[in-house]
Scaffold this motif. Structure first.
Motif, PDB file in Angstrom:
ATOM      1  N   SER A  68      -2.749   9.376   4.709  1.00 12.87           N
ATOM      2  CA  SER A  68      -1.671   9.227   3.656  1.00 12.87           C
ATOM      3  C   SER A  68      -1.068   7.872   3.538  1.00 12.87           C
ATOM      4  CB  SER A  68      -0.647  10.066   4.214  1.00 12.87           C
ATOM      5  OG  SER A  68       0.655  10.180   3.457  1.00 12.87           O
ATOM      6  N   ARG A  69      -0.902   7.232   4.721  1.00  9.01           N
ATOM      7  CA  ARG A  69      -0.780   5.979   4.632  1.00  9.01           C
ATOM      8  C   ARG A  69      -1.531   5.077   3.828  1.00  9.01           C
ATOM      9  NH1 ARG A  69      -0.277   4.205  10.209  1.00  9.01           N
ATOM     10  NH2 ARG A  69      -2.140   3.314   9.825  1.00  9.01           N
ATOM     11  N   TYR A  70      -2.921   5.135   4.068  1.00 15.38           N
ATOM     12  CA  TYR A  70      -3.862   4.492   3.369  1.00 15.38           C
ATOM     13  C   TYR A  70      -3.695   4.527   1.832  1.00 15.38           C
ATOM     14  CZ  TYR A  70      -8.396   3.024   1.561  1.00 15.38           C
ATOM     15  OH  TYR A  70      -9.332   2.549   0.619  1.00 15.38           O
ATOM     16  N   ILE A  71      -3.428   5.915   1.507  1.00 16.83           N
ATOM     17  CA  ILE A  71      -3.346   6.130   0.109  1.00 16.83           C
ATOM     18  C   ILE A  71      -2.033   5.533  -0.666  1.00 16.83           C
ATOM     19  CG2 ILE A  71      -3.037   8.175  -1.668  1.00 16.83           C
ATOM     20  CD1 ILE A  71      -4.973   9.589   0.438  1.00 16.83           C
ATOM     21  N   SER A  72      -1.030   5.604  -0.089  1.00 22.35           N
ATOM     22  CA  SER A  72       0.336   5.390  -0.358  1.00 22.35           C
ATOM     23  C   SER A  72       0.276   3.643  -0.434  1.00 22.35           C
ATOM     24  CB  SER A  72       1.335   5.773   0.646  1.00 22.35           C
ATOM     25  OG  SER A  72       2.727   5.282   0.096  1.00 22.35           O
ATOM     26  N   ASP A  73      -0.151   3.007   0.531  1.00 25.89           N
ATOM     27  CA  ASP A  73       0.042   1.714   0.638  1.00 25.89           C
ATOM     28  C   ASP A  73      -1.052   0.972  -0.368  1.00 25.89           C
ATOM     29  OD1 ASP A  73       1.710   1.682   2.699  1.00 25.89           O
ATOM     30  OD2 ASP A  73       0.315   0.936   4.396  1.00 25.89           O
ATOM     31  N   LYS A  74      -2.287   1.569  -0.482  1.00 24.15           N
ATOM     32  CA  LYS A  74      -3.105   0.895  -1.227  1.00 24.15           C
ATOM     33  C   LYS A  74      -2.797   1.276  -2.655  1.00 24.15           C
ATOM     34  CE  LYS A  74      -8.284   0.457  -2.323  1.00 24.15           C
ATOM     35  NZ  LYS A  74      -9.468   0.559  -1.970  1.00 24.15           N
ATOM     36  N   TYR A  75      -2.434   2.365  -3.196  1.00 25.49           N
ATOM     37  CA  TYR A  75      -2.327   2.663  -4.576  1.00 25.49           C
ATOM     38  C   TYR A  75      -0.899   2.985  -5.111  1.00 25.49           C
ATOM     39  CZ  TYR A  75      -7.391   3.400  -4.263  1.00 25.49           C
ATOM     40  OH  TYR A  75      -8.610   3.438  -4.170  1.00 25.49           O
ATOM     41  N   GLY A  76       0.082   2.843  -3.906  1.00 25.42           N
ATOM     42  CA  GLY A  76       1.434   2.979  -4.414  1.00 25.42           C
ATOM     43  C   GLY A  76       2.062   4.454  -4.758  1.00 25.42           C
ATOM     44  N   ILE A  77       1.036   5.315  -4.514  1.00 23.56           N
ATOM     45  CA  ILE A  77       1.379   6.882  -4.689  1.00 23.56           C
ATOM     46  C   ILE A  77       2.501   7.379  -3.522  1.00 23.56           C
ATOM     47  CG2 ILE A  77       0.554   9.040  -4.347  1.00 23.56           C
ATOM     48  CD1 ILE A  77      -2.130   8.040  -5.573  1.00 23.56           C
ATOM     49  N   SER A  78       3.448   8.004  -4.328  1.00 28.48           N
ATOM     50  CA  SER A  78       4.654   8.366  -3.147  1.00 28.48           C
ATOM     51  C   SER A  78       4.167   9.130  -2.104  1.00 28.48           C
ATOM     52  CB  SER A  78       5.779   8.801  -4.318  1.00 28.48           C
ATOM     53  OG  SER A  78       6.788   9.456  -3.516  1.00 28.48           O
ATOM     54  N   GLU A  79       4.799   8.935  -1.285  1.00 32.41           N
ATOM     55  CA  GLU A  79       4.615  10.131  -0.041  1.00 32.41           C
ATOM     56  C   GLU A  79       5.112  11.374  -0.350  1.00 32.41           C
ATOM     57  OE1 GLU A  79       3.609   9.846   3.269  1.00 32.41           O
ATOM     58  OE2 GLU A  79       3.287   7.642   3.364  1.00 32.41           O
TER      59      GLU A  79
END
Length: 197
Positions: A68-79
């Motif tokens: 989840s953190r990888y996706i949020s950090d790399k792509y700016g997708i909200s948690e």
């Protein structure tokens, strides 16, 4: 390549491995990247579901959180758009616990399942067994290098899955769940920690 517009409301991405510091291996990253590609082809409001427990004895992090953190950090997708499933310890658990605890709660019916190419056949058979006909399932995979040993491991795992759930009605989540808890070694207490999922 840009995907055509999709109507998925949930994208379930299957984790692979991480190190003791909580860094994802390349395969997990590629799966997450593919999940985001699918997510971006959907209408706003779609959810990404990451799966996995704290499987490493030398690390307290849950791989669902790390994905989840990888996706949020790399792509700016909200948690807010990422749901984490913490009970699963393998592909079978990914299917069962997302079906049992996640998709009904969040009203997700049109689902994309994301994994790796060599793992796609086994994942598809497992998810189609666990989910009933009220769900629409599509499958996506990222290309990763694999060898004959990994291919044989997939065949062996699929054989074990079929044996464990023999006689259980496809889509009967209560019977499937009870069988998981009684017969699957990762969930009935025979094995606890392991390093390959």
């Amino acid at each position: 390549m840009t995907l055509k517009k999709n109507d998925f409301d949930g994208i379930i991405v299957l984790s692979n491995l991480m190190d003791s510091q909580g860094k994802l291996n390349d395969e997990s990253c590629l799966r997450a990247d593919k999940a985001v590609e699918v997510y971006r082809s959907c209408d706003p409001g779609a959810k990404i579901v990451t799966c996995g427990w704290n499987y490493r004895s030398d690390c307290k992090l849950k791989i669902a959180d790390v994905m989840s953190r990888y996706i949020s950090d790399k792509y700016g997708i909200s948690e807010y758009n990422i749901i984490k499933e913490y009970k699963s310890r393998d592909t079978v658990g990914d299917a069962i616990f997302t079906r049992k605890d996640i998709v009904t709660k969040y009203k997700l019916n049109n689902l994309a399942i994301v994994t790796s190419t060599y793992h796609a056949k086994r994942s598809e058979e497992i998810f189609k067994f666990v989910y009933d006909k009220s769900f629409n399932l599509s499958f996506f995979s990222c290309l990763v290098p694999f060898d004959e040993m990994k291919n044989q491991s997939e065949i062996l795992s699929l054989t074990k899955f079929r044996k464990t759930f023999s006689g259980i009605v496809k889509g009967d989540i209560d019977s499937i769940y009870n069988t998981l808890l009684s017969k699957h070694p990762y969930y009935n207490g025979q094995f606890y920690q392991f390093f390959w999922i």
